[in-house]
Design a protein around this motif. Structure first.
Motif, PDB file in Angstrom:
ATOM      1  N   MET A   1      37.301 -11.309  67.737  1.00  0.00           N
ATOM      2  CA  MET A   1      38.395 -12.285  67.722  1.00  0.00           C
ATOM      3  C   MET A   1      38.274 -13.196  66.506  1.00  0.00           C
ATOM      4  O   MET A   1      37.217 -13.771  66.275  1.00  0.00           O
ATOM      5  CB  MET A   1      38.305 -13.107  69.016  1.00  0.00           C
ATOM      6  N   ASP A   2      39.345 -13.343  65.747  1.00  0.00           N
ATOM      7  CA  ASP A   2      39.262 -14.210  64.572  1.00  0.00           C
ATOM      8  C   ASP A   2      39.534 -15.677  64.958  1.00  0.00           C
ATOM      9  O   ASP A   2      39.916 -15.977  66.088  1.00  0.00           O
ATOM     10  CB  ASP A   2      40.183 -13.738  63.442  1.00  0.00           C
ATOM     11  N   TYR A   3      39.345 -16.550  63.987  1.00  0.00           N
ATOM     12  CA  TYR A   3      39.422 -17.982  64.264  1.00  0.00           C
ATOM     13  C   TYR A   3      40.791 -18.417  64.784  1.00  0.00           C
ATOM     14  O   TYR A   3      40.891 -19.169  65.750  1.00  0.00           O
ATOM     15  CB  TYR A   3      39.065 -18.773  62.990  1.00  0.00           C
ATOM     16  N   SER A   4      41.859 -17.933  64.159  1.00  0.00           N
ATOM     17  CA  SER A   4      43.179 -18.439  64.567  1.00  0.00           C
ATOM     18  C   SER A   4      43.551 -17.954  65.968  1.00  0.00           C
ATOM     19  O   SER A   4      44.194 -18.686  66.728  1.00  0.00           O
ATOM     20  CB  SER A   4      44.252 -18.076  63.540  1.00  0.00           C
ATOM     21  N   THR A   5      43.126 -16.743  66.322  1.00  0.00           N
ATOM     22  CA  THR A   5      43.397 -16.254  67.672  1.00  0.00           C
ATOM     23  C   THR A   5      42.638 -17.109  68.682  1.00  0.00           C
ATOM     24  O   THR A   5      43.181 -17.526  69.716  1.00  0.00           O
ATOM     25  CB  THR A   5      42.964 -14.777  67.811  1.00  0.00           C
ATOM     26  N   PHE A   6      41.386 -17.365  68.378  1.00  0.00           N
ATOM     27  CA  PHE A   6      40.555 -18.208  69.238  1.00  0.00           C
ATOM     28  C   PHE A   6      41.216 -19.576  69.446  1.00  0.00           C
ATOM     29  O   PHE A   6      41.403 -20.030  70.580  1.00  0.00           O
ATOM     30  CB  PHE A   6      39.175 -18.375  68.592  1.00  0.00           C
ATOM     31  N   ALA A   7      41.581 -20.211  68.332  1.00  0.00           N
ATOM     32  CA  ALA A   7      42.172 -21.551  68.410  1.00  0.00           C
ATOM     33  C   ALA A   7      43.464 -21.520  69.230  1.00  0.00           C
ATOM     34  O   ALA A   7      43.715 -22.404  70.058  1.00  0.00           O
ATOM     35  CB  ALA A   7      42.445 -22.081  66.999  1.00  0.00           C
ATOM     36  N   GLY A   8      44.261 -20.469  69.051  1.00  0.00           N
ATOM     37  CA  GLY A   8      45.527 -20.355  69.780  1.00  0.00           C
ATOM     38  C   GLY A   8      45.308 -20.265  71.283  1.00  0.00           C
ATOM     39  O   GLY A   8      46.016 -20.922  72.064  1.00  0.00           O
ATOM     40  N   VAL A   9      44.325 -19.480  71.699  1.00  0.00           N
ATOM     41  CA  VAL A   9      44.064 -19.325  73.138  1.00  0.00           C
ATOM     42  C   VAL A   9      43.573 -20.650  73.730  1.00  0.00           C
ATOM     43  O   VAL A   9      44.003 -21.059  74.807  1.00  0.00           O
ATOM     44  CB  VAL A   9      43.026 -18.203  73.412  1.00  0.00           C
ATOM     45  N   VAL A  10      42.695 -21.340  73.012  1.00  0.00           N
ATOM     46  CA  VAL A  10      42.122 -22.568  73.568  1.00  0.00           C
ATOM     47  C   VAL A  10      43.191 -23.670  73.642  1.00  0.00           C
ATOM     48  O   VAL A  10      43.286 -24.386  74.632  1.00  0.00           O
ATOM     49  CB  VAL A  10      40.910 -23.048  72.732  1.00  0.00           C
ATOM     50  N   VAL A  11      44.008 -23.764  72.618  1.00  0.00           N
ATOM     51  CA  VAL A  11      45.026 -24.814  72.599  1.00  0.00           C
ATOM     52  C   VAL A  11      46.142 -24.523  73.605  1.00  0.00           C
ATOM     53  O   VAL A  11      46.568 -25.396  74.348  1.00  0.00           O
ATOM     54  CB  VAL A  11      45.601 -24.988  71.167  1.00  0.00           C
ATOM     55  N   ASN A  12      46.592 -23.273  73.653  1.00  0.00           N
ATOM     56  CA  ASN A  12      47.755 -22.929  74.492  1.00  0.00           C
ATOM     57  C   ASN A  12      47.399 -22.406  75.873  1.00  0.00           C
ATOM     58  O   ASN A  12      48.249 -22.388  76.763  1.00  0.00           O
ATOM     59  CB  ASN A  12      48.608 -21.867  73.789  1.00  0.00           C
ATOM     60  N   GLY A  13      46.184 -21.922  76.048  1.00  0.00           N
ATOM     61  CA  GLY A  13      45.813 -21.311  77.321  1.00  0.00           C
ATOM     62  C   GLY A  13      46.367 -19.900  77.428  1.00  0.00           C
ATOM     63  O   GLY A  13      47.109 -19.444  76.549  1.00  0.00           O
ATOM     64  N   ARG A  14      46.017 -19.214  78.511  1.00  0.00           N
ATOM     65  CA  ARG A  14      46.521 -17.850  78.690  1.00  0.00           C
ATOM     66  C   ARG A  14      46.367 -17.436  80.141  1.00  0.00           C
ATOM     67  O   ARG A  14      45.445 -17.846  80.819  1.00  0.00           O
ATOM     68  CB  ARG A  14      45.739 -16.885  77.805  1.00  0.00           C
ATOM     69  N   LYS A  15      47.305 -16.616  80.596  1.00  0.00           N
ATOM     70  CA  LYS A  15      47.217 -16.141  81.975  1.00  0.00           C
ATOM     71  C   LYS A  15      47.267 -14.625  81.956  1.00  0.00           C
ATOM     72  O   LYS A  15      48.108 -14.034  81.275  1.00  0.00           O
ATOM     73  CB  LYS A  15      48.390 -16.694  82.783  1.00  0.00           C
ATOM     74  N   ASP A  16      46.361 -14.016  82.703  1.00  0.00           N
ATOM     75  CA  ASP A  16      46.259 -12.562  82.707  1.00  0.00           C
ATOM     76  C   ASP A  16      47.226 -11.995  83.735  1.00  0.00           C
ATOM     77  O   ASP A  16      46.831 -11.411  84.722  1.00  0.00           O
ATOM     78  CB  ASP A  16      44.814 -12.173  83.045  1.00  0.00           C
ATOM     79  N   PHE A  17      48.529 -12.141  83.465  1.00  0.00           N
ATOM     80  CA  PHE A  17      49.495 -11.753  84.502  1.00  0.00           C
ATOM     81  C   PHE A  17      49.726 -10.249  84.561  1.00  0.00           C
ATOM     82  O   PHE A  17      50.187  -9.738  85.560  1.00  0.00           O
ATOM     83  CB  PHE A  17      50.811 -12.506  84.318  1.00  0.00           C
ATOM     84  N   LEU A  18      49.374  -9.545  83.488  1.00  0.00           N
ATOM     85  CA  LEU A  18      49.611  -8.094  83.500  1.00  0.00           C
ATOM     86  C   LEU A  18      48.762  -7.385  84.547  1.00  0.00           C
ATOM     87  O   LEU A  18      49.192  -6.435  85.177  1.00  0.00           O
ATOM     88  CB  LEU A  18      49.276  -7.491  82.130  1.00  0.00           C
TER      89      LEU A  18
END
Ligand code: HEC
Length: 176
Positions: free
Chosen positions: A98-115
């Motif tokens: 995982m690169d830095y921007s992906t990491f930062a995006g997940v931490v800032v925005n959150g994520r839900k494993d709905f699939l």
């Protein structure tokens, strides 16, 4: 190296839905520290935050700070030292790909494993300064864990906080 299939499908699906071509995230690349930024964080050759560990095991201050922040906020779900739990992935593994921007995006925005139809939620930390002001720290700590440069537990020695680091930290905590 493995890339969770569910994420890949999700990325493709989101890409199709929005009509945007999804670029594969770049892997983090060579973690060698080449330059100390004005903000007090070491950078790799791509300009991404990275760790610096001396031969005697002394870690840079940000890596140490990241260890503390991770183990106060993230470990409840992600396991101590980024080693994972039954609830959330081992981030010491995630950061291998995982690169830095992906990491930062997940931490800032959150994520839900709905699939997968599971009820596992990565909360959004975008309004938590104890996280957003230390995103680089948490990233470089986990990056060091992901490459094996840093083992489990508290780093035995760390460098002192620099003036640049302190100024940047004060500014971030004071900003609204
Ligand atoms: C309440 C539990 C919880 C807390 C606290 C939490 N996370 Fe998560 N996190 C999760 C779950 C669950 C997932 C998996 C979500 C998914 O599969 O979409 C996740 C996913 C992630 C991912 C993506 C990992 C991957 O392999 O794709 C990153 C990065 C991440 N979290 C970083 C953090 C950081 C940094 C912190 C602390 C600031 C943190 N998380 C705190 C539950 C949590």
């Amino acid at each position: 190296m493995q890339f969770p299939v569910s994420r890949l499908l999700l990325a493709l699906w989101l890409g199709l839905m929005s009509g945007v071509v999804v670029a594969q995230a770049d892997p983090p690349g060579d973690p060698a520290a080449v330059k100390l930024g004005d903000d007090g964080y070491w950078r790799d050759k791509n300009g991404d935050p990275t760790y610096k560990i001396e031969k005697d095991g002394t870690v840079d201050f940000a890596t140490f700070q990241g260890f503390r922040r991770f183990n106060s906020t993230c470990f409840v779900c992600h396991g101590p030292d980024g080693s994972g739990s039954s609830f959330a992935p081992a981030l010491a593994d995630s950061l291998k790909t995982m690169d830095y921007s992906t990491f930062a995006g997940v931490v800032v925005n959150g994520r839900k494993d709905f699939l997968n139809g599971q009820d596992k939620v990565m909360p959004s930390f975008g309004d938590n300064k104890n996280v957003t002001c230390y995103l680089n720290d948490i990233y470089v700590y986990l990056r060091a864990r992901s490459t094996g440069a840093l083992g489990r537990g508290r780093p035995p020695h760390h460098a002192q906080k620099t003036g640049q680091y302190g100024d940047n930290e004060d500014k971030c905590m004071a900003d609204n």
